[in-house]
Motif scaffolding. Structure first.
Motif, short mmCIF file in Angstrom:
data_model
loop_
_atom_site.label_atom_id
_atom_site.label_comp_id
_atom_site.label_asym_id
_atom_site.label_seq_id
_atom_site.Cartn_x
_atom_site.Cartn_y
_atom_site.Cartn_z
N ARG A 114 3.29 -3.08 3.48
CA ARG A 114 2.58 -1.84 3.87
C ARG A 114 2.76 -1.57 5.36
O ARG A 114 2.95 -0.42 5.77
CB ARG A 114 1.09 -1.94 3.52
CG ARG A 114 0.77 -2.03 2.04
CD ARG A 114 1.10 -0.75 1.33
NE ARG A 114 0.40 0.35 1.94
CZ ARG A 114 -0.39 1.18 1.32
NH1 ARG A 114 -0.56 1.07 0.03
NH2 ARG A 114 -0.99 2.17 1.98
N GLU A 117 6.34 -0.29 5.81
CA GLU A 117 6.46 1.10 5.36
C GLU A 117 5.85 2.08 6.36
O GLU A 117 6.41 3.14 6.64
CB GLU A 117 5.81 1.27 3.99
CG GLU A 117 6.57 0.59 2.87
CD GLU A 117 5.81 0.53 1.56
OE1 GLU A 117 4.61 0.89 1.52
OE2 GLU A 117 6.42 0.12 0.55
N LYS A 118 4.70 1.73 6.90
CA LYS A 118 4.03 2.59 7.89
C LYS A 118 4.88 2.70 9.15
O LYS A 118 5.03 3.77 9.72
CB LYS A 118 2.64 2.02 8.20
CG LYS A 118 1.83 2.85 9.15
CD LYS A 118 1.31 4.08 8.47
CE LYS A 118 0.30 4.76 9.37
NZ LYS A 118 -0.13 6.03 8.84
#
Length: 130
Positions: A114, A117-118
């Motif tokens: 995560r 991805e950010k």
């Protein structure tokens, strides 16, 4: 309240916890050590764990009270159960909630993914070609 210690004994008096408090017990991770006392565990309206298997086999914070017969392991809910809607999170602002973790490689990988991805979507990273 967040505890991140390797203490073998509880680090605060659970009898002084006020309504609405959330406790993170992150440090102690062996069957014979604990950061929180039984009063803290028993005062919690909701108990959450990263993984039931990990906490119930490694964390003295829960294992010791379970062996004494004062805490029912069925009252500990995994984060995944809350996220999927199989278990309720905090029901109101007055509840005392407790999160006990011993660490989980799967959760670490999901979190890292995560973050990655950010970083990619925001342009906050550089790529290195191999």
């Amino acid at each position: 309240i967040t505890c991140v210690t390797t203490s073998g004994e509880p680090v605060f008096d659970g009898g002084k916890i006020k309504k609405g408090v959330h406790i993170n017990a992150v440090g102690s991770f062996t069957p014979t050590t604990r950061e929180i006392d039984e009063q803290t565990l028993l005062s919690a309206d909701r108990v959450f764990v990263d993984t039931r298997e990990g906490v119930l086999s490694e964390a003295g914070d829960l294992m010791i009270p379970i062996k004494k017969g004062v805490f029912d392991p069925g009252k500990a809910f995994e984060l995944g159960e809350v996220i999927s809607g199989k278990a309720e999170g905090r029901k109101n602002d007055g509840e005392i909630t407790l999160f006990k973790t011993v660490g989980s490689a799967v959760l670490d990988v999901v979190t890292a993914r995560r973050i990655y991805e950010k970083a990619v979507s925001s342009g906050a990273c550089d790529f290195i070609e191999f």
